[in-house]
Enzyme design. Structure first.
Site, mmCIF file in Angstrom:
data_model
loop_
_atom_site.group_PDB
_atom_site.id
_atom_site.type_symbol
_atom_site.label_atom_id
_atom_site.label_comp_id
_atom_site.label_asym_id
_atom_site.label_seq_id
_atom_site.Cartn_x
_atom_site.Cartn_y
_atom_site.Cartn_z
ATOM 1 N N TRP A 1 0.832 -1.195 0.000
ATOM 2 C CA TRP A 1 0.000 0.000 0.000
ATOM 3 C C TRP A 1 0.870 1.250 0.000
ATOM 4 C CZ3 TRP A 1 -1.432 -3.484 4.249
ATOM 5 C CH2 TRP A 1 -2.483 -4.343 3.904
ATOM 6 N N ALA B 1 9.802 2.131 1.589
ATOM 7 C CA ALA B 1 10.847 1.951 0.584
ATOM 8 C C ALA B 1 11.319 3.288 0.027
ATOM 9 C CB ALA B 1 10.333 1.062 -0.547
ATOM 10 N N VAL C 1 2.284 2.238 3.459
ATOM 11 C CA VAL C 1 3.094 1.280 4.211
ATOM 12 C C VAL C 1 4.334 0.891 3.397
ATOM 13 C CG1 VAL C 1 3.103 -0.906 5.475
ATOM 14 C CG2 VAL C 1 1.019 0.442 5.393
ATOM 15 N N CYS C 2 4.206 -0.121 2.565
ATOM 16 C CA CYS C 2 5.385 -0.657 1.876
ATOM 17 C C CYS C 2 5.997 0.329 0.890
ATOM 18 C CB CYS C 2 5.020 -1.961 1.179
ATOM 19 S SG CYS C 2 4.495 -3.247 2.341
ATOM 20 N N LEU C 3 5.176 1.064 0.158
ATOM 21 C CA LEU C 3 5.726 2.062 -0.759
ATOM 22 C C LEU C 3 6.408 3.180 0.022
ATOM 23 C CD1 LEU C 3 6.125 3.267 -3.585
ATOM 24 C CD2 LEU C 3 3.871 4.334 -3.350
#
Length: 212
Positions: free
Chosen positions: A112, A120, A115-117
Protein backbone atom coordinates in the site's frame (compact mmCIF):
# COMPACT_ATOMS: atom_id res chain seq x y z
CA UNK A 1 18.66 15.24 -27.24
CA UNK A 2 19.73 14.49 -23.67
CA UNK A 3 22.68 15.58 -21.60
CA UNK A 4 24.62 14.18 -18.68
CA UNK A 5 22.85 16.51 -16.25
CA UNK A 6 19.37 16.00 -17.71
CA UNK A 7 16.72 16.35 -15.00
CA UNK A 8 14.19 14.27 -16.93
CA UNK A 9 13.93 10.51 -16.77
CA UNK A 10 15.61 8.80 -19.72
CA UNK A 11 15.71 5.10 -20.58
CA UNK A 12 19.30 4.77 -19.42
CA UNK A 13 19.30 6.76 -16.17
CA UNK A 14 16.96 4.86 -13.85
CA UNK A 15 15.56 1.55 -12.64
CA UNK A 16 12.02 0.62 -11.56
CA UNK A 17 10.74 -1.19 -8.47
CA UNK A 18 7.28 -2.74 -8.23
CA UNK A 19 6.56 -3.41 -4.57
CA UNK A 20 3.98 -6.00 -3.52
CA UNK A 21 1.38 -5.75 -6.27
CA UNK A 22 -0.46 -8.75 -4.86
CA UNK A 23 -4.08 -9.80 -4.62
CA UNK A 24 -4.70 -9.43 -0.88
CA UNK A 25 -3.24 -5.93 -0.84
CA UNK A 26 -5.26 -5.01 -3.89
CA UNK A 27 -8.51 -6.16 -2.27
CA UNK A 28 -8.24 -3.50 0.43
CA UNK A 29 -7.18 -0.60 -1.80
CA UNK A 30 -9.73 2.21 -1.58
CA UNK A 31 -7.81 5.19 -2.97
CA UNK A 32 -8.25 3.94 -6.54
CA UNK A 33 -10.22 1.20 -8.21
CA UNK A 34 -8.42 -2.12 -8.54
CA UNK A 35 -8.66 -1.76 -12.32
CA UNK A 36 -6.87 1.60 -12.23
CA UNK A 37 -4.00 0.33 -10.11
CA UNK A 38 -3.47 -2.82 -12.18
CA UNK A 39 -3.81 -1.02 -15.51
CA UNK A 40 -1.32 1.67 -14.54
CA UNK A 41 1.13 -0.80 -13.02
CA UNK A 42 1.00 -2.89 -16.20
CA UNK A 43 1.47 0.25 -18.30
CA UNK A 44 4.50 1.23 -16.21
CA UNK A 45 6.02 -2.24 -16.44
CA UNK A 46 5.44 -2.49 -20.18
CA UNK A 47 6.97 0.96 -20.61
CA UNK A 48 10.09 -0.18 -18.78
CA UNK A 49 10.25 -3.26 -21.00
CA UNK A 50 9.89 -1.27 -24.23
CA UNK A 51 12.70 1.08 -23.24
CA UNK A 52 14.86 -1.70 -21.77
CA UNK A 53 14.83 -0.17 -18.30
CA UNK A 54 15.75 -2.67 -15.55
CA UNK A 55 12.76 -3.43 -13.33
CA UNK A 56 12.21 -5.60 -10.27
CA UNK A 57 9.14 -7.25 -8.77
CA UNK A 58 8.91 -7.83 -5.02
CA UNK A 59 6.33 -9.69 -2.96
CA UNK A 60 5.52 -10.21 0.69
CA UNK A 61 4.79 -13.75 1.92
CA UNK A 62 4.21 -15.01 -1.63
CA UNK A 63 3.01 -18.46 -0.55
CA UNK A 64 -0.16 -16.74 0.71
CA UNK A 65 -0.73 -14.47 -2.28
CA UNK A 66 0.66 -14.25 -5.78
CA UNK A 67 1.91 -11.29 -7.73
CA UNK A 68 -1.00 -10.03 -9.83
CA UNK A 69 -0.93 -12.13 -12.99
CA UNK A 70 -1.25 -9.24 -15.46
CA UNK A 71 1.84 -7.63 -13.95
CA UNK A 72 3.84 -10.85 -13.75
CA UNK A 73 2.98 -11.49 -17.41
CA UNK A 74 5.10 -8.51 -18.47
CA UNK A 75 8.16 -10.52 -17.42
CA UNK A 76 6.95 -14.08 -16.77
CA UNK A 77 10.43 -15.46 -16.17
CA UNK A 78 11.28 -13.03 -13.37
CA UNK A 79 10.99 -14.51 -9.89
CA UNK A 80 9.98 -11.72 -7.49
CA UNK A 81 12.12 -11.14 -4.42
CA UNK A 82 9.92 -12.36 -1.59
CA UNK A 83 10.12 -10.95 1.94
CA UNK A 84 8.42 -11.03 5.29
CA UNK A 85 9.33 -7.47 6.27
CA UNK A 86 7.29 -4.39 5.43
CA UNK A 87 10.22 -2.37 4.12
CA UNK A 88 11.73 -3.88 0.97
CA UNK A 89 14.87 -1.78 1.47
CA UNK A 90 15.60 -3.81 4.61
CA UNK A 91 16.14 -6.82 2.33
CA UNK A 92 19.79 -6.99 1.19
CA UNK A 93 18.75 -8.71 -2.05
CA UNK A 94 16.73 -5.65 -3.08
CA UNK A 95 19.57 -3.32 -2.13
CA UNK A 96 22.03 -5.46 -4.08
CA UNK A 97 19.79 -5.54 -7.15
CA UNK A 98 19.48 -1.75 -7.15
CA UNK A 99 23.21 -1.26 -6.65
CA UNK A 100 23.98 -3.67 -9.48
CA UNK A 101 21.92 -1.59 -11.92
CA UNK A 102 24.29 1.32 -11.37
CA UNK A 103 21.34 3.75 -11.47
CA UNK A 104 20.90 6.65 -9.06
CA UNK A 105 17.32 7.42 -10.08
CA UNK A 106 14.54 5.04 -9.01
CA UNK A 107 10.93 4.91 -10.13
CA UNK A 108 8.81 3.09 -7.55
CA UNK A 109 5.19 1.93 -7.37
CA UNK A 110 3.63 -0.25 -4.71
CA UNK A 111 0.86 -1.40 -2.43
CA UNK A 112 0.00 0.00 0.00
CA UNK A 113 1.05 3.60 -0.53
CA UNK A 114 1.16 4.39 3.17
CA UNK A 115 3.09 1.28 4.21
CA UNK A 116 5.38 -0.66 1.88
CA UNK A 117 5.73 2.06 -0.76
CA UNK A 118 6.25 4.80 1.82
CA UNK A 119 8.93 2.89 3.72
CA UNK A 120 10.85 1.95 0.58
CA UNK A 121 10.73 5.50 -0.78
CA UNK A 122 11.88 7.12 2.46
CA UNK A 123 14.68 4.57 2.82
CA UNK A 124 15.94 4.92 -0.75
CA UNK A 125 15.87 8.71 -0.43
CA UNK A 126 17.93 8.42 2.75
CA UNK A 127 20.36 6.18 0.86
CA UNK A 128 20.97 8.96 -1.65
CA UNK A 129 18.74 7.98 -4.55
CA UNK A 130 16.56 10.35 -6.57
CA UNK A 131 13.11 8.78 -6.30
CA UNK A 132 9.96 9.09 -8.40
CA UNK A 133 6.68 7.60 -7.17
CA UNK A 134 4.10 6.39 -9.69
CA UNK A 135 1.04 7.56 -7.81
CA UNK A 136 -1.62 5.95 -9.98
CA UNK A 137 0.16 2.57 -10.12
CA UNK A 138 0.05 2.55 -6.32
CA UNK A 139 -2.85 2.49 -3.90
CA UNK A 140 -3.70 2.99 -0.26
CA UNK A 141 -6.35 1.79 2.18
CA UNK A 142 -8.19 5.10 1.76
CA UNK A 143 -7.92 8.28 -0.27
CA UNK A 144 -6.69 10.07 2.86
CA UNK A 145 -4.06 7.41 3.59
CA UNK A 146 -2.78 7.53 0.00
CA UNK A 147 -2.71 11.32 -0.15
CA UNK A 148 -1.02 11.69 3.24
CA UNK A 149 1.64 9.17 2.24
CA UNK A 150 2.29 10.92 -1.09
CA UNK A 151 2.58 14.22 0.78
CA UNK A 152 5.03 12.74 3.27
CA UNK A 153 7.16 11.23 0.50
CA UNK A 154 7.20 14.41 -1.57
CA UNK A 155 8.08 16.50 1.47
CA UNK A 156 11.03 14.14 1.96
CA UNK A 157 12.13 14.77 -1.63
CA UNK A 158 10.35 12.20 -3.79
CA UNK A 159 8.87 13.32 -7.10
CA UNK A 160 5.34 12.23 -8.05
CA UNK A 161 4.68 11.01 -11.58
CA UNK A 162 1.88 9.02 -13.20
CA UNK A 163 2.01 6.14 -15.66
CA UNK A 164 1.15 8.20 -18.75
CA UNK A 165 3.64 10.91 -17.84
CA UNK A 166 6.27 8.20 -17.40
CA UNK A 167 5.85 6.70 -20.87
CA UNK A 168 5.71 10.16 -22.44
CA UNK A 169 8.90 11.25 -20.69
CA UNK A 170 10.81 8.22 -21.89
CA UNK A 171 9.60 8.57 -25.48
CA UNK A 172 10.14 12.35 -25.44
CA UNK A 173 10.56 12.74 -29.22
CA UNK A 174 8.69 10.99 -32.04
CA UNK A 175 11.98 10.90 -33.93
CA UNK A 176 12.92 8.04 -31.62
CA UNK A 177 11.47 5.58 -34.11
CA UNK A 178 12.79 2.47 -32.36
CA UNK A 179 10.11 2.82 -29.68
CA UNK A 180 7.53 5.23 -31.15
CA UNK A 181 5.15 2.70 -32.70
CA UNK A 182 5.33 0.46 -29.62
CA UNK A 183 4.49 3.42 -27.38
CA UNK A 184 1.53 4.47 -29.52
CA UNK A 185 0.17 0.93 -29.72
CA UNK A 186 0.57 0.35 -25.98
CA UNK A 187 -1.14 3.57 -24.92
CA UNK A 188 -3.90 3.11 -27.49
CA UNK A 189 -4.51 -0.43 -26.21
CA UNK A 190 -5.00 0.91 -22.69
CA UNK A 191 -7.87 3.08 -23.95
CA UNK A 192 -8.99 6.44 -22.65
CA UNK A 193 -8.82 9.91 -24.13
CA UNK A 194 -5.03 10.08 -23.86
CA UNK A 195 -4.67 6.98 -26.01
CA UNK A 196 -7.13 8.30 -28.58
CA UNK A 197 -5.33 11.65 -28.70
CA UNK A 198 -1.98 9.94 -29.13
CA UNK A 199 -3.27 7.88 -32.05
CA UNK A 200 -4.60 11.05 -33.69
CA UNK A 201 -1.26 12.81 -33.21
CA UNK A 202 0.59 9.80 -34.62
CA UNK A 203 -1.68 9.81 -37.69
CA UNK A 204 -0.93 13.51 -38.20
CA UNK A 205 2.77 12.80 -38.08
CA UNK A 206 2.34 10.04 -40.65
CA UNK A 207 0.47 12.45 -42.93
CA UNK A 208 3.19 15.05 -42.56
CA UNK A 209 5.83 12.49 -43.47
CA UNK A 210 3.82 11.52 -46.52
CA UNK A 211 3.72 15.08 -47.87
CA UNK A 212 7.49 15.56 -47.79
Amino acid sequence: MTSRDDTLLTPDNHAVLFIDHQYLQLLSVRSHTAEEVVSNAVLTAKTAKIFEVPFLFTTAIAERQELIKDIQAVDPNQVPIDRTGLNSWDDPRVVEWVKNTGKKKLVIAGLWTEVCLNMAVLSTLAAGYEVYIVTDASGGSSVRAHDDAVLRMTQAGARPINALAYISELQRDWKNEKTASQVVNLVASMGGTFGQGLMWEWQLLDLQEGTR
